[in-house]
Design a protein around this motif. Sequence first.
Motif, PDB file in Angstrom:
ATOM      1  N   SER A 145       0.846  -1.201   0.000  1.00 20.73           N
ATOM      2  CA  SER A 145       0.000   0.000   0.000  1.00 20.73           C
ATOM      3  C   SER A 145       0.877   1.244   0.000  1.00 20.73           C
ATOM      4  O   SER A 145       0.608   2.214   0.712  1.00 20.73           O
ATOM      5  N   ALA A 146       1.918   1.210  -0.834  1.00 21.94           N
ATOM      6  CA  ALA A 146       2.921   2.278  -0.821  1.00 21.94           C
ATOM      7  C   ALA A 146       2.317   3.643  -1.118  1.00 21.94           C
ATOM      8  O   ALA A 146       2.672   4.638  -0.474  1.00 21.94           O
ATOM      9  N   LEU A 147       1.396   3.711  -2.062  1.00 15.59           N
ATOM     10  CA  LEU A 147       0.825   5.001  -2.442  1.00 15.59           C
ATOM     11  C   LEU A 147       0.082   5.630  -1.268  1.00 15.59           C
ATOM     12  O   LEU A 147       0.258   6.822  -0.977  1.00 15.59           O
ATOM     13  N   SER A 148      -0.729   4.841  -0.573  1.00 16.75           N
ATOM     14  CA  SER A 148      -1.495   5.369   0.557  1.00 16.75           C
ATOM     15  C   SER A 148      -0.577   5.792   1.695  1.00 16.75           C
ATOM     16  O   SER A 148      -0.749   6.866   2.288  1.00 16.75           O
ATOM     17  N   TYR A 149       0.406   4.951   2.018  1.00 12.95           N
ATOM     18  CA  TYR A 149       1.322   5.282   3.109  1.00 12.95           C
ATOM     19  C   TYR A 149       2.134   6.528   2.782  1.00 12.95           C
ATOM     20  O   TYR A 149       2.341   7.397   3.648  1.00 12.95           O
ATOM     21  N   LEU A 150       2.623   6.626   1.561  1.00 17.95           N
ATOM     22  CA  LEU A 150       3.429   7.789   1.169  1.00 17.95           C
ATOM     23  C   LEU A 150       2.589   9.064   1.159  1.00 17.95           C
ATOM     24  O   LEU A 150       3.069  10.136   1.557  1.00 17.95           O
ATOM     25  N   LEU A 152       1.296  14.281  -5.626  1.00 21.34           N
ATOM     26  CA  LEU A 152      -0.039  14.434  -5.049  1.00 21.34           C
ATOM     27  C   LEU A 152       0.034  14.874  -3.582  1.00 21.34           C
ATOM     28  O   LEU A 152      -0.789  15.675  -3.125  1.00 21.34           O
ATOM     29  N   GLY A 153       1.033  14.355  -2.877  1.00 21.91           N
ATOM     30  CA  GLY A 153       1.123  14.635  -1.444  1.00 21.91           C
ATOM     31  C   GLY A 153       1.569  16.040  -1.107  1.00 21.91           C
ATOM     32  O   GLY A 153       1.185  16.575  -0.060  1.00 21.91           O
ATOM     33  N   ILE A 154       2.385  16.652  -1.960  1.00 21.80           N
ATOM     34  CA  ILE A 154       2.901  17.982  -1.616  1.00 21.80           C
ATOM     35  C   ILE A 154       2.053  19.116  -2.195  1.00 21.80           C
ATOM     36  O   ILE A 154       2.244  20.271  -1.815  1.00 21.80           O
ATOM     37  N   ILE A 155       1.123  18.792  -3.079  1.00 23.98           N
ATOM     38  CA  ILE A 155       0.318  19.851  -3.703  1.00 23.98           C
ATOM     39  C   ILE A 155      -0.471  20.679  -2.681  1.00 23.98           C
ATOM     40  O   ILE A 155      -0.395  21.918  -2.701  1.00 23.98           O
ATOM     41  N   PRO A 156      -1.226  20.067  -1.747  1.00 23.39           N
ATOM     42  CA  PRO A 156      -2.013  20.906  -0.822  1.00 23.39           C
ATOM     43  C   PRO A 156      -1.148  21.850   0.018  1.00 23.39           C
ATOM     44  O   PRO A 156      -1.429  23.050   0.105  1.00 23.39           O
ATOM     45  N   GLY A 157      -0.101  21.304   0.641  1.00 23.84           N
ATOM     46  CA  GLY A 157       0.759  22.130   1.484  1.00 23.84           C
ATOM     47  C   GLY A 157       1.512  23.182   0.699  1.00 23.84           C
ATOM     48  O   GLY A 157       1.666  24.322   1.154  1.00 23.84           O
ATOM     49  N   LEU A 200       1.343  14.251   3.366  1.00 21.40           N
ATOM     50  CA  LEU A 200       0.283  15.191   3.710  1.00 21.40           C
ATOM     51  C   LEU A 200       0.331  15.619   5.171  1.00 21.40           C
ATOM     52  O   LEU A 200      -0.018  16.755   5.504  1.00 21.40           O
ATOM     53  N   THR A 201       0.764  14.726   6.042  1.00 26.89           N
ATOM     54  CA  THR A 201       0.755  15.022   7.470  1.00 26.89           C
ATOM     55  C   THR A 201       1.982  15.842   7.846  1.00 26.89           C
ATOM     56  O   THR A 201       3.111  15.394   7.639  1.00 26.89           O
ATOM     57  N   PRO A 202       1.803  17.039   8.407  1.00 25.55           N
ATOM     58  CA  PRO A 202       2.945  17.921   8.694  1.00 25.55           C
ATOM     59  C   PRO A 202       3.677  17.545   9.977  1.00 25.55           C
ATOM     60  O   PRO A 202       3.836  18.366  10.883  1.00 25.55           O
ATOM     61  N   VAL A 203       4.093  16.301  10.066  1.00 23.03           N
ATOM     62  CA  VAL A 203       4.809  15.809  11.246  1.00 23.03           C
ATOM     63  C   VAL A 203       6.173  15.261  10.852  1.00 23.03           C
ATOM     64  O   VAL A 203       7.176  15.498  11.532  1.00 23.03           O
ATOM     65  N   PHE A 204       6.198  14.553   9.741  1.00 19.55           N
ATOM     66  CA  PHE A 204       7.405  13.850   9.336  1.00 19.55           C
ATOM     67  C   PHE A 204       8.309  14.764   8.511  1.00 19.55           C
ATOM     68  O   PHE A 204       7.843  15.406   7.569  1.00 19.55           O
ATOM     69  N   PRO A 205       9.603  14.831   8.835  1.00 20.45           N
ATOM     70  CA  PRO A 205      10.527  15.691   8.071  1.00 20.45           C
ATOM     71  C   PRO A 205      10.551  15.306   6.593  1.00 20.45           C
ATOM     72  O   PRO A 205      10.527  14.119   6.246  1.00 20.45           O
ATOM     73  N   PHE A 206      10.595  16.322   5.733  1.00 19.13           N
ATOM     74  CA  PHE A 206      10.560  16.086   4.293  1.00 19.13           C
ATOM     75  C   PHE A 206      11.723  15.204   3.853  1.00 19.13           C
ATOM     76  O   PHE A 206      11.557  14.300   3.024  1.00 19.13           O
ATOM     77  N   TRP A 207      12.925  15.435   4.435  1.00 18.51           N
ATOM     78  CA  TRP A 207      14.102  14.666   4.030  1.00 18.51           C
ATOM     79  C   TRP A 207      13.956  13.196   4.399  1.00 18.51           C
ATOM     80  O   TRP A 207      14.411  12.305   3.665  1.00 18.51           O
ATOM     81  N   LEU A 208      13.309  12.913   5.546  1.00 18.39           N
ATOM     82  CA  LEU A 208      13.140  11.527   5.974  1.00 18.39           C
ATOM     83  C   LEU A 208      12.198  10.781   5.044  1.00 18.39           C
ATOM     84  O   LEU A 208      12.441   9.617   4.689  1.00 18.39           O
ATOM     85  N   VAL A 209      11.117  11.462   4.623  1.00 14.97           N
ATOM     86  CA  VAL A 209      10.155  10.835   3.714  1.00 14.97           C
ATOM     87  C   VAL A 209      10.776  10.644   2.331  1.00 14.97           C
ATOM     88  O   VAL A 209      10.343   9.786   1.562  1.00 14.97           O
ATOM     89  N   ALA A 214      -5.959   9.541   3.366  1.00 16.34           N
ATOM     90  CA  ALA A 214      -5.139   8.719   2.466  1.00 16.34           C
ATOM     91  C   ALA A 214      -4.993   7.290   2.975  1.00 16.34           C
ATOM     92  O   ALA A 214      -4.700   6.372   2.193  1.00 16.34           O
ATOM     93  N   LEU A 215      -5.202   7.090   4.288  1.00 20.60           N
ATOM     94  CA  LEU A 215      -5.067   5.744   4.856  1.00 20.60           C
ATOM     95  C   LEU A 215      -6.380   4.951   4.808  1.00 20.60           C
ATOM     96  O   LEU A 215      -6.397   3.782   5.182  1.00 20.60           O
ATOM     97  N   ILE A 216      -7.451   5.579   4.356  1.00 24.01           N
ATOM     98  CA  ILE A 216      -8.734   4.875   4.295  1.00 24.01           C
ATOM     99  C   ILE A 216      -8.660   3.615   3.427  1.00 24.01           C
ATOM    100  O   ILE A 216      -9.153   2.547   3.832  1.00 24.01           O
TER     101      ILE A 216
END
Length: 243
Positions: free
Chosen positions: A129-134, A168-173, A139-148, A227-229
Amino acid sequence: MRRWAPLVLILAAMGIGWLSGWHEALTLSSLIKNRIVLTAFVADNIGLAILAYVLLYIVTVALSFPGASFLTIAGGFLFGWTIGGTATVFAATLGATLIFLIARSSLGQVLTRKAGPFVTRLSSGFRESALSYLLFLRLTPVFPFWLVNIAPAMFGVPLATYVLATVLGIIPGTYAFAIIGSGLDSVIEAQEMANPGCAAAGTCEVEIGALVTPELIAAFFALGFAALIPVALKKLRGRSLNQ
């Protein structure tokens, strides 16, 4: 050598950059202090300015310097939220993909060979489920961008999935911060009225944290959990079939 040379070069550039204080120039006070020069340059050389911005953003992401949020705000301030946001999405995706490919070619292979059973199972679950996890991580503003940027390389995530999830994940922020940047000029003008000359001196008190509202953060969290639904539904279906 082919696998490790790019990573060594990136680490060397990161060390030189940190020791030289390159990242210290990526501050809001620097932007405010030089805003007249920068806006004039953009007005006269829009194409060159966008290219320079994109290259700077790619380097910043690839070298894992802090300041991506600031650069996104600066892009909205200098180019408007539409052009600034679009240029940022393009640049951030390229920079993230570059570091992902480097990490996958070196660290990924080593860690895969030495991974224990738990890490192996974790990697398999992540890939399923790589797409959903990524999307959740982006999308969640907790994890450092470099780590992801690096972690998916250790789990063997396909390049196409990684790029799609990143875009897709960085567009909203990205567009949210670009919109904040596009309204920064009015904030600076208000500060100038209260403290004349603060813009030229770089002493205007404008906090990025104050511009990011709790409602905006809550919206990012909501998108991340949405995204995890598909993952949750997949697990529920699997349990119902096993019963």
